[in-house]
Design a protein around this motif. Sequence first.
Motif, PDB file in Angstrom:
ATOM      1  N   GLU A 298       0.846  -1.192   0.000  1.00 38.38           N
ATOM      2  CA  GLU A 298       0.000   0.000   0.000  1.00 38.38           C
ATOM      3  C   GLU A 298       0.883   1.244   0.000  1.00 38.38           C
ATOM      4  OE1 GLU A 298      -2.324  -0.322   3.498  1.00 38.38           O
ATOM      5  OE2 GLU A 298      -3.503  -2.025   2.807  1.00 38.38           O
ATOM      6  N   GLY A 299       0.406   2.278  -0.621  1.00 34.74           N
ATOM      7  CA  GLY A 299       1.129   3.541  -0.576  1.00 34.74           C
ATOM      8  C   GLY A 299       1.152   4.075   0.840  1.00 34.74           C
ATOM      9  N   ALA A 300       2.319   4.457   1.316  1.00 37.18           N
ATOM     10  CA  ALA A 300       2.436   4.961   2.683  1.00 37.18           C
ATOM     11  C   ALA A 300       3.504   6.046   2.725  1.00 37.18           C
ATOM     12  CB  ALA A 300       2.795   3.837   3.650  1.00 37.18           C
ATOM     13  N   SER A 301       3.309   6.984   3.610  1.00 38.74           N
ATOM     14  CA  SER A 301       4.263   8.080   3.741  1.00 38.74           C
ATOM     15  C   SER A 301       5.448   7.704   4.613  1.00 38.74           C
ATOM     16  CB  SER A 301       3.563   9.306   4.336  1.00 38.74           C
ATOM     17  OG  SER A 301       3.002   8.993   5.600  1.00 38.74           O
ATOM     18  N   SER A 302       5.336   6.588   5.333  1.00 39.95           N
ATOM     19  CA  SER A 302       6.434   6.147   6.191  1.00 39.95           C
ATOM     20  C   SER A 302       6.530   4.631   6.129  1.00 39.95           C
ATOM     21  CB  SER A 302       6.203   6.589   7.638  1.00 39.95           C
ATOM     22  OG  SER A 302       5.001   6.044   8.148  1.00 39.95           O
ATOM     23  N   LEU A 303       7.700   4.117   6.487  1.00 38.39           N
ATOM     24  CA  LEU A 303       7.923   2.681   6.472  1.00 38.39           C
ATOM     25  C   LEU A 303       7.190   2.011   7.635  1.00 38.39           C
ATOM     26  CD1 LEU A 303      11.749   2.563   5.677  1.00 38.39           C
ATOM     27  CD2 LEU A 303       9.833   2.349   4.081  1.00 38.39           C
ATOM     28  N   LYS A 304       6.703   0.794   7.369  1.00 35.31           N
ATOM     29  CA  LYS A 304       5.936   0.049   8.371  1.00 35.31           C
ATOM     30  C   LYS A 304       6.775  -1.074   8.969  1.00 35.31           C
ATOM     31  CE  LYS A 304       1.769  -1.199   7.232  1.00 35.31           C
ATOM     32  NZ  LYS A 304       0.588  -1.711   6.456  1.00 35.31           N
ATOM     33  N   PRO A 305       6.494  -1.445  10.214  1.00 29.21           N
ATOM     34  CA  PRO A 305       7.095  -2.674  10.741  1.00 29.21           C
ATOM     35  C   PRO A 305       6.501  -3.877  10.016  1.00 29.21           C
ATOM     36  CG  PRO A 305       5.421  -1.884  12.246  1.00 29.21           C
ATOM     37  CD  PRO A 305       5.559  -0.824  11.170  1.00 29.21           C
ATOM     38  N   ALA A 306       7.197  -4.973  10.072  1.00 31.18           N
ATOM     39  CA  ALA A 306       6.753  -6.172   9.350  1.00 31.18           C
ATOM     40  C   ALA A 306       6.982  -7.403  10.214  1.00 31.18           C
ATOM     41  CB  ALA A 306       7.500  -6.306   8.027  1.00 31.18           C
ATOM     42  N   VAL A 307       6.211  -8.430   9.942  1.00 33.93           N
ATOM     43  CA  VAL A 307       6.346  -9.684  10.682  1.00 33.93           C
ATOM     44  C   VAL A 307       6.307 -10.855   9.718  1.00 33.93           C
ATOM     45  CG1 VAL A 307       3.861  -9.759  11.174  1.00 33.93           C
ATOM     46  CG2 VAL A 307       5.449 -11.098  12.582  1.00 33.93           C
ATOM     47  N   LEU A 308       7.273 -11.723   9.863  1.00 32.15           N
ATOM     48  CA  LEU A 308       7.302 -12.991   9.146  1.00 32.15           C
ATOM     49  C   LEU A 308       6.501 -13.978   9.977  1.00 32.15           C
ATOM     50  CD1 LEU A 308       8.635 -14.430   6.665  1.00 32.15           C
ATOM     51  CD2 LEU A 308      10.398 -15.206   8.278  1.00 32.15           C
ATOM     52  N   VAL A 309       5.406 -14.483   9.435  1.00 31.26           N
ATOM     53  CA  VAL A 309       4.484 -15.337  10.180  1.00 31.26           C
ATOM     54  C   VAL A 309       4.666 -16.778   9.714  1.00 31.26           C
ATOM     55  CG1 VAL A 309       2.088 -15.735  10.828  1.00 31.26           C
ATOM     56  CG2 VAL A 309       2.860 -13.410  10.321  1.00 31.26           C
ATOM     57  N   LEU A 310       4.994 -17.678  10.638  1.00 30.21           N
ATOM     58  CA  LEU A 310       5.285 -19.071  10.304  1.00 30.21           C
ATOM     59  C   LEU A 310       4.138 -19.965  10.739  1.00 30.21           C
ATOM     60  CD1 LEU A 310       9.041 -19.119  11.374  1.00 30.21           C
ATOM     61  CD2 LEU A 310       8.027 -18.451   9.170  1.00 30.21           C
ATOM     62  N   HIS A 311       3.544 -20.626   9.762  1.00 36.41           N
ATOM     63  CA  HIS A 311       2.351 -21.449  10.009  1.00 36.41           C
ATOM     64  C   HIS A 311       2.677 -22.688  10.817  1.00 36.41           C
ATOM     65  CE1 HIS A 311       3.517 -24.603   7.153  1.00 36.41           C
ATOM     66  NE2 HIS A 311       3.863 -23.643   6.300  1.00 36.41           N
ATOM     67  N   GLY A 312       1.658 -23.254  11.447  1.00 35.80           N
ATOM     68  CA  GLY A 312       1.792 -24.529  12.125  1.00 35.80           C
ATOM     69  C   GLY A 312       1.661 -25.681  11.148  1.00 35.80           C
ATOM     70  N   GLY A 313       2.013 -26.870  11.590  1.00 39.15           N
ATOM     71  CA  GLY A 313       1.920 -28.051  10.746  1.00 39.15           C
ATOM     72  C   GLY A 313       2.981 -28.072   9.672  1.00 39.15           C
ATOM     73  N   ASN A 314       2.872 -29.053   8.788  1.00 40.74           N
ATOM     74  CA  ASN A 314       3.851 -29.236   7.718  1.00 40.74           C
ATOM     75  C   ASN A 314       3.238 -28.959   6.360  1.00 40.74           C
ATOM     76  OD1 ASN A 314       6.019 -30.173   9.461  1.00 40.74           O
ATOM     77  ND2 ASN A 314       4.766 -31.988   9.763  1.00 40.74           N
ATOM     78  N   ALA A 315       2.340 -27.990   6.321  1.00 44.45           N
ATOM     79  CA  ALA A 315       1.711 -27.521   5.088  1.00 44.45           C
ATOM     80  C   ALA A 315       1.016 -26.216   5.424  1.00 44.45           C
ATOM     81  CB  ALA A 315       0.711 -28.541   4.538  1.00 44.45           C
ATOM     82  N   ILE A 316       0.698 -25.453   4.388  1.00 42.54           N
ATOM     83  CA  ILE A 316      -0.010 -24.197   4.598  1.00 42.54           C
ATOM     84  C   ILE A 316      -1.467 -24.359   4.181  1.00 42.54           C
ATOM     85  CG2 ILE A 316       0.439 -23.162   2.325  1.00 42.54           C
ATOM     86  CD1 ILE A 316       1.077 -20.536   3.853  1.00 42.54           C
ATOM     87  N   TRP A 317      -2.352 -23.763   4.973  1.00 43.82           N
ATOM     88  CA  TRP A 317      -3.794 -23.798   4.740  1.00 43.82           C
ATOM     89  C   TRP A 317      -4.302 -22.363   4.725  1.00 43.82           C
ATOM     90  CZ3 TRP A 317      -6.113 -28.760   4.530  1.00 43.82           C
ATOM     91  CH2 TRP A 317      -5.273 -29.816   4.896  1.00 43.82           C
ATOM     92  N   HIS A 318      -5.362 -22.132   3.974  1.00 43.34           N
ATOM     93  CA  HIS A 318      -5.885 -20.769   3.887  1.00 43.34           C
ATOM     94  C   HIS A 318      -6.247 -20.210   5.260  1.00 43.34           C
ATOM     95  CE1 HIS A 318      -7.021 -21.242  -0.634  1.00 43.34           C
ATOM     96  NE2 HIS A 318      -5.775 -20.872  -0.469  1.00 43.34           N
ATOM     97  N   GLY A 319      -6.707 -21.075   6.160  1.00 43.57           N
ATOM     98  CA  GLY A 319      -7.057 -20.622   7.499  1.00 43.57           C
ATOM     99  C   GLY A 319      -5.886 -20.086   8.289  1.00 43.57           C
ATOM    100  N   HIS A 320      -4.654 -20.481   7.905  1.00 40.58           N
ATOM    101  CA  HIS A 320      -3.494 -19.944   8.607  1.00 40.58           C
ATOM    102  C   HIS A 320      -3.424 -18.425   8.488  1.00 40.58           C
ATOM    103  CE1 HIS A 320      -1.392 -24.065   8.269  1.00 40.58           C
ATOM    104  NE2 HIS A 320      -1.450 -23.786   9.550  1.00 40.58           N
ATOM    105  N   TRP A 321      -3.772 -17.911   7.316  1.00 44.79           N
ATOM    106  CA  TRP A 321      -3.650 -16.458   7.117  1.00 44.79           C
ATOM    107  C   TRP A 321      -4.593 -15.703   8.057  1.00 44.79           C
ATOM    108  CZ3 TRP A 321      -0.206 -13.354   4.916  1.00 44.79           C
ATOM    109  CH2 TRP A 321      -0.543 -12.001   4.797  1.00 44.79           C
TER     110      TRP A 321
END
Length: 301
Positions: free
Chosen positions: A97-120
Amino acid sequence: MEFPPVLLSRRTVLAAIAAAPFATRAGSAAAPEPAPLPEAPLLGNDYRAARAGFRTRLVRRGPAPDGGDALGAPDGAEALRYPSGGRELVAWASPVEGASSLKPAVLVLHGGNAIWHGHWGGLAAPFVAAGFHALMPTMRGENGQPGDFSAFYDETDDVLAAAQALRARPGVDPARVFVCGHSVGGTLTLLAALAGDFAGAAALSPSPDTRLFFQRFAADAPFDLSDPREVEMRSAVCFASGFRCPVLMSHGDRETRSARAIDLAVARARAAGGRAEHRTVPGDHMGSIPAGIREALAAFA
């Protein structure tokens, strides 16, 4: 940490994941408790150097043991690819998104050994709502992607590569990139906090001592479990004096199996001058996620 016995069928597990998409495993009220383990050794404070001198030896090669969803992005996210170890892997990220300042960010690591839409929705969306840019990566061998599943070890390289992709996203402040994960993702969060460069880490329901994890999920180990070094290199408690950022570890008050290992990891980190906390929040392995995320947001603030 409460895990079902190894004899639980994969079909039962996947049915539970389908019912609660960001779960890692189904629960079991009748799971027997194994005998306590001796204290995990402290093997040094430089996990990066230890990784440089170690290569996991896989006795079984192939994909991750869970199936997961199609890799089209869920609502509120966009799909992208990031490079790791010569392969291209999929990640989901909050839109730029357009922003006037930089945002903090987070790397989010899902549970289990696969990714599911519900993880988001269950893990990443709360950070986006709080003003963070979020990126949730898949790992090698997951959801039909290239690479061999190694159970935590080589996947740590993918986590670090995904962090680089996150830092390069438009609008992200590279000095304020955090990492947070649940269960399997919580364990990877701790390994990333030892090997990477993050502003902070929050591990929800992690296994700092993966001997406990593999007591219940021995069938998921593609390496020789009788080799202690293989397990130690997947266990953050063995290198907890070397956390490279502040670390928060939380779990539900109804899942205390890893509490002693978390206490030991925190004690080792603090003895070395590091910042580490152990928080108990209401709930079981799944029900504790919202409170764990609230603790993570407070810590990252």
